[in-house]
Design a protein around this motif. Sequence first.
Motif, short mmCIF file in Angstrom:
data_model
loop_
_atom_site.label_atom_id
_atom_site.label_comp_id
_atom_site.label_asym_id
_atom_site.label_seq_id
_atom_site.Cartn_x
_atom_site.Cartn_y
_atom_site.Cartn_z
N ARG A 258 0.85 -1.19 0.00
CA ARG A 258 0.00 0.00 0.00
C ARG A 258 0.89 1.24 0.00
O ARG A 258 2.07 1.20 0.33
N THR A 259 0.28 2.35 -0.34
CA THR A 259 1.01 3.61 -0.24
C THR A 259 1.14 3.99 1.24
O THR A 259 0.41 3.46 2.09
N ASP A 291 1.09 0.46 -5.07
CA ASP A 291 -0.24 0.22 -4.50
C ASP A 291 -1.21 -0.15 -5.60
O ASP A 291 -1.49 0.66 -6.49
N GLY A 299 -1.77 7.71 -5.37
CA GLY A 299 -0.95 7.04 -4.36
C GLY A 299 0.28 7.84 -4.01
O GLY A 299 0.64 7.95 -2.83
#
Length: 322
Positions: A258-259, A291, A299
Amino acid sequence: MKLGVFTVLFSDRNFEDMLSYVSAKGIEAIELGTGGYPGDAHCKVDELLEDEQKLQRFKQQISDYGLIISALSCHSNPLHPQKQIAEPADELLVKTLQLASKLEVPVVNTFSGCPGDHENALYPNWPVAAWPHDFQEILKWQWEEKLIPYWKEKNDLAESLNVKIGLELHGGFSVHTPATLLRLREACGSAIGANLDPSHMWWQGIDPVEAIKILGRENAIHHFHAKDTIFDQQNVNRNGLTDMTEYSQMRDRAWYFRTVGFGHNQKTWADIISALRLYNYDYVVSIEHEDGLMSIEEGFTKAVENLKPVLVKESVAQMWWA
């Protein structure tokens, strides 16, 4: 500290457009891919090594936007058992070290590589179990015959060029934990250190703050990536952390990238930044966006917004209260 970005995100933009875009977002440093897995959209090694005028114009363009180069990156596998893969990766690493020296860039980022299990192997072998003992024999052969001889030579080359090597601790490669990084560094030299990415610590069950302490005590953090990871506990229970499910099948994976701020909260990231400063890392925090739920622009923008409040810009001069 400076906020940076790994510009492979913007490979679809030309060099000037990329510089304009990231500087407008408040970025202060860029990490440039020179080939290998990241590609070389913004940094053509051969052209810059062979043409002094192009090199100077390249430097001036970056400076005109108020940016510095934090690192050159050529992530690949120079120890791959197939020569047609290993030899170009090795040549690229040597040229990238030479270019970094000419540009006065202090760090070249890459992977340690992963050899096969014997001289005639076709594919890398990444042992991650202590038993049966076959794996220990493979590991011993890989380190003694491949990793240490290769990286001792590259450490000496880097030292001669006044450049450091930042190995990203990444699954699938021989150096993937603080312990394996320090083992290689002890055997080969202090030009070798970590390009530390907390996202790869989390999925291996390693607390990034503790990893920073372990490596920081040895002055072994040369560069830092900012990327997050989230876990799906149901899939962890089914697949384990060494999950081989393709990255694109996010619903079925035990974990995925994920960011910044979307896997762990801002307090966790503040703890990471504080640990870096506690152990004298006062260089670039380079955003790497992978992401699968957000566009590059969204992101990247959210990573910038989440990192800016916790980044330490001014260290204390003296403790006036003590």
